[in-house]
Write a protein that holds these residues in place. Structure first.
Motif, PDB file in Angstrom:
ATOM      1  N   GLY A  87       3.078   4.707  -3.018  1.00 26.54           N
ATOM      2  CA  GLY A  87       2.357   3.841  -3.948  1.00 26.54           C
ATOM      3  C   GLY A  87       3.189   2.636  -4.317  1.00 26.54           C
ATOM      4  O   GLY A  87       4.412   2.721  -4.411  1.00 26.54           O
ATOM      5  N   VAL A  88       2.531   1.511  -4.506  1.00 25.86           N
ATOM      6  CA  VAL A  88       3.219   0.297  -4.949  1.00 25.86           C
ATOM      7  C   VAL A  88       2.705  -0.071  -6.334  1.00 25.86           C
ATOM      8  O   VAL A  88       1.536   0.180  -6.672  1.00 25.86           O
ATOM      9  N   ALA A  89       3.577  -0.662  -7.132  1.00 24.17           N
ATOM     10  CA  ALA A  89       3.213  -1.039  -8.495  1.00 24.17           C
ATOM     11  C   ALA A  89       2.071  -2.048  -8.480  1.00 24.17           C
ATOM     12  O   ALA A  89       1.995  -2.927  -7.620  1.00 24.17           O
ATOM     13  N   VAL A  90       1.185  -1.900  -9.434  1.00 25.08           N
ATOM     14  CA  VAL A  90       0.050  -2.811  -9.576  1.00 25.08           C
ATOM     15  C   VAL A  90       0.506  -4.016 -10.394  1.00 25.08           C
ATOM     16  O   VAL A  90       1.040  -3.859 -11.493  1.00 25.08           O
ATOM     17  N   THR A  91       0.326  -5.213  -9.852  1.00 21.16           N
ATOM     18  CA  THR A  91       0.798  -6.416 -10.540  1.00 21.16           C
ATOM     19  C   THR A  91      -0.297  -7.105 -11.344  1.00 21.16           C
ATOM     20  O   THR A  91       0.000  -7.891 -12.242  1.00 21.16           O
ATOM     21  N   ASP A  92      -1.554  -6.842 -11.012  1.00 21.98           N
ATOM     22  CA  ASP A  92      -2.661  -7.421 -11.775  1.00 21.98           C
ATOM     23  C   ASP A  92      -3.079  -6.459 -12.881  1.00 21.98           C
ATOM     24  O   ASP A  92      -2.916  -5.247 -12.774  1.00 21.98           O
ATOM     25  N   THR A  93      -3.654  -7.007 -13.948  1.00 23.16           N
ATOM     26  CA  THR A  93      -4.235  -6.175 -14.993  1.00 23.16           C
ATOM     27  C   THR A  93      -5.557  -5.608 -14.484  1.00 23.16           C
ATOM     28  O   THR A  93      -6.394  -6.341 -13.957  1.00 23.16           O
ATOM     29  N   ALA A 119      -2.281   3.193  -3.810  1.00 21.42           N
ATOM     30  CA  ALA A 119      -1.893   4.174  -2.793  1.00 21.42           C
ATOM     31  C   ALA A 119      -1.974   3.573  -1.396  1.00 21.42           C
ATOM     32  O   ALA A 119      -2.866   2.785  -1.078  1.00 21.42           O
ATOM     33  N   GLN A 120      -1.017   3.977  -0.540  1.00 21.12           N
ATOM     34  CA  GLN A 120      -0.973   3.571   0.848  1.00 21.12           C
ATOM     35  C   GLN A 120      -0.989   4.831   1.732  1.00 21.12           C
ATOM     36  O   GLN A 120      -1.191   5.946   1.246  1.00 21.12           O
ATOM     37  N   THR A 121      -0.769   4.629   3.004  1.00 21.47           N
ATOM     38  CA  THR A 121      -0.444   5.710   3.931  1.00 21.47           C
ATOM     39  C   THR A 121       0.862   5.325   4.628  1.00 21.47           C
ATOM     40  O   THR A 121       1.220   4.141   4.627  1.00 21.47           O
ATOM     41  N   PRO A 122       1.639   6.282   5.172  1.00 18.86           N
ATOM     42  CA  PRO A 122       1.269   7.669   5.442  1.00 18.86           C
ATOM     43  C   PRO A 122       1.337   8.551   4.200  1.00 18.86           C
ATOM     44  O   PRO A 122       2.303   8.497   3.440  1.00 18.86           O
ATOM     45  N   GLN A 123       0.261   9.347   4.038  1.00 15.82           N
ATOM     46  CA  GLN A 123       0.247  10.380   3.016  1.00 15.82           C
ATOM     47  C   GLN A 123       0.679  11.677   3.690  1.00 15.82           C
ATOM     48  O   GLN A 123       0.329  11.933   4.845  1.00 15.82           O
ATOM     49  N   GLY A 140       4.932  -4.475   2.257  1.00 15.77           N
ATOM     50  CA  GLY A 140       4.730  -5.010   3.593  1.00 15.77           C
ATOM     51  C   GLY A 140       3.861  -4.139   4.476  1.00 15.77           C
ATOM     52  O   GLY A 140       3.414  -4.574   5.551  1.00 15.77           O
ATOM     53  N   ASN A 141       3.575  -2.919   4.037  1.00 19.63           N
ATOM     54  CA  ASN A 141       2.771  -1.965   4.802  1.00 19.63           C
ATOM     55  C   ASN A 141       1.285  -2.242   4.558  1.00 19.63           C
ATOM     56  O   ASN A 141       0.547  -1.413   4.036  1.00 19.63           O
ATOM     57  N   ILE A 142       0.853  -3.429   4.934  1.00 17.00           N
ATOM     58  CA  ILE A 142      -0.504  -3.866   4.608  1.00 17.00           C
ATOM     59  C   ILE A 142      -1.523  -3.235   5.536  1.00 17.00           C
ATOM     60  O   ILE A 142      -1.224  -2.868   6.671  1.00 17.00           O
ATOM     61  N   LYS A 143      -2.757  -3.134   5.024  1.00 18.46           N
ATOM     62  CA  LYS A 143      -3.872  -2.637   5.822  1.00 18.46           C
ATOM     63  C   LYS A 143      -4.722  -3.826   6.249  1.00 18.46           C
ATOM     64  O   LYS A 143      -5.100  -4.663   5.424  1.00 18.46           O
ATOM     65  N   LEU A 144      -5.026  -3.901   7.526  1.00 18.44           N
ATOM     66  CA  LEU A 144      -5.891  -4.964   8.039  1.00 18.44           C
ATOM     67  C   LEU A 144      -7.335  -4.566   7.746  1.00 18.44           C
ATOM     68  O   LEU A 144      -7.859  -3.617   8.335  1.00 18.44           O
ATOM     69  N   THR A 145      -7.958  -5.280   6.824  1.00 16.56           N
ATOM     70  CA  THR A 145      -9.290  -4.909   6.354  1.00 16.56           C
ATOM     71  C   THR A 145     -10.334  -5.962   6.694  1.00 16.56           C
ATOM     72  O   THR A 145     -11.412  -5.645   7.182  1.00 16.56           O
ATOM     73  N   HIS A 146     -10.010  -7.225   6.408  1.00 18.77           N
ATOM     74  CA  HIS A 146     -10.960  -8.310   6.619  1.00 18.77           C
ATOM     75  C   HIS A 146     -10.496  -9.187   7.789  1.00 18.77           C
ATOM     76  O   HIS A 146      -9.330  -9.169   8.173  1.00 18.77           O
ATOM     77  N   SER A 147     -11.417  -9.969   8.323  1.00 14.89           N
ATOM     78  CA  SER A 147     -11.072 -10.836   9.448  1.00 14.89           C
ATOM     79  C   SER A 147      -9.960 -11.812   9.080  1.00 14.89           C
ATOM     80  O   SER A 147      -9.128 -12.171   9.922  1.00 14.89           O
TER      81      SER A 147
END
Length: 400
Positions: free
Chosen positions: A136-142, A164-168, A212-219
């Motif tokens: 998990g990474v800290a949430v920076t937005d409210t 939350a990210q993966t790998p879980q 840096g472990n981003i998920k490719l979601t949108h084009s």
């Protein structure tokens, strides 16, 4: 077998636009799935890897693994086929692994091709300690919780939130049993394995993820990922922040300094554990971010922080930097006191600070000085620390 990886690649990726599913699209001239697989097939502790694919994608899958070097295919198992939901696909993959009976299983999204070996290391260490964990990474937005008419229902404290990210990662047998139980109950709305494990009553802990472990979601994610691969993704601006903390002595037999319990003939007066080194470092990082101070994020009026371990504060501040795409360059602390002496504990403190921040030890400097018997520290009435943090943040466009 100790550790197996299960890569979930059965989705259609409709949010990424028209064309072939995103896990098979080219990224830097190679399929996304091939890049993801390499991280696990190269890892020395991952003994077998299984991919769950859509029944219509076998040809795309074969093309993707054709982009791997032949020596990597040794630990790659035959595919399993997914179901209607991600949850169904994971269960099918677990069933396919059941004959091998791995002790632990890492479950990872195929569309996260930037997963790094240190994060996989952390996942394996976490499951060995806890039996179930998610990065998990800290949430920076409210964050706002809204109702049916888009009205704000509540605003949770972001200090306690993690994305939350993966790998879980989980002990294999309990997770398979949980998936079977959910299927029998016809519950299919779990969006990740952490949520399903929570429902089943399994322990789920959070370890530090990687922004840096981003998920490719949108084009739109693909052009930025291409730029990242070419080293063109960001220009950075250097920021320097400073911090200072002080605590008065009282009765006790130890003090916490730099995340280490140091024997001493006094204790300190503090709401948390009173670690002046970590408090000063936390404020230095928050200062470099221009994001308040430690009291803003962890108010002493909040009882949940009473006696809290200060490594949580420092880890949180560092994750704020990484959550903004930033880098920690250097942390520097000076301890001000007559006693205890820093020397016998200096290297242990540097190592602990590096561990908390996932930094190299050469990025952490720790010094100490007396105040020549002057002031409250000279009179041994208290202890203080001052710190500096050098960070780099992505350069924001100028707004007039």
């Amino acid at each position: 077998m100790s550790v197996a990886a299960l890569i979930v690649a059965a989705g259609r990726g409709s949010r990424a636009g028209n064309g072939i599913p995103k896990q098979y699209r080219s990224l830097g001239g190679r399929p996304v799935l091939a890049r993801t697989l390499e991280a696990f097939l190269h890892h020395p502790r991952v003994e077998r890897t299984l991919v769950v694919i859509h029944p219509d994608d076998l040809e795309l899958y074969q093309e993707s693994i054709g982009a791997l070097s032949s020596d990597l295919n040794v630990s790659l198992l035959s595919v399993a086929y997914g179901g209607e939901t991600r949850q169904d696909s994971v269960r099918n993959g677990l069933e396919a692994l059941s004959d091998l009976r791995p002790r632990h299983v890492l479950i990872h999204d195929a569309a996260r091709p930037f997963v790094a070996a240190p994060l996989i290391d952390c996942a394996i260490e976490a499951v060995e300690e806890w039996g179930g964990a998610v990065p998990g990474v800290a949430v920076t937005d409210t964050i706002k919780v809204i109702g049916s008419r888009n009205e704000v229902v509540s605003t949770p404290d972001r200090a306690s939130l993690r994305a939350a990210q993966t790998p879980q990662v989980f002990d294999f047998s309990p997770l398979l049993a949980a998936h079977r139980k959910a299927a029998s109950a016809k519950l299919t709305n779990f969006t990740d394995d952490g949520a399903l494990a929570e429902w089943a009553g399994l322990p789920v802990h959070v370890f530090q993820g990687d922004p840096g472990n981003i998920k490719l979601t949108h084009s739109s994610d693909f052009p930025e990922a291409e730029r990242r691969l070419r080293g063109l993704s960001m220009t950075y601006v250097t920021r320097l922040g400073t911090g200072f903390d002080v605590h008065a002595f009282n009765d006790g037999d130890h003090v916490w300094l730099g995340g280490i319990k140091v024997p001493h003939d006094r204790g300190v007066v503090a709401h948390s554990d009173g670690d002046v080194v970590l408090h000063a470092l936390t404020d230095a990082i928050l200062g470099a971010l221009a994001d308040g101070d430690i009291g803003t994020h962890f108010p002493p009026s909040d009882p949940q922080w009473k006696g809290a371990s200060s490594d949580r504060f420092l880890a949180y501040a560092i994750e704020l930097v990484r959550g903004r795409g930033g880098l920690i360059d250097h942390l520097d602390v000076t301890l001000l006191c007559e006693k205890p002496r820093l020397g016998p504990h200096r290297e242990a403190m540097r190592q602990r600070i590096a561990e908390i921040g996932r930094l190299r030890i050469d990025q952490v400097s720790l010094k100490a000085t007396t105040t020549e018997k002057l002031g409250f520290t000279g009179r041994s009435e208290g202890i203080a620390a001052q710190a500096a943090a050098t960070i780099r943040l992505p350069e924001a466009p100028y707004v007039s």
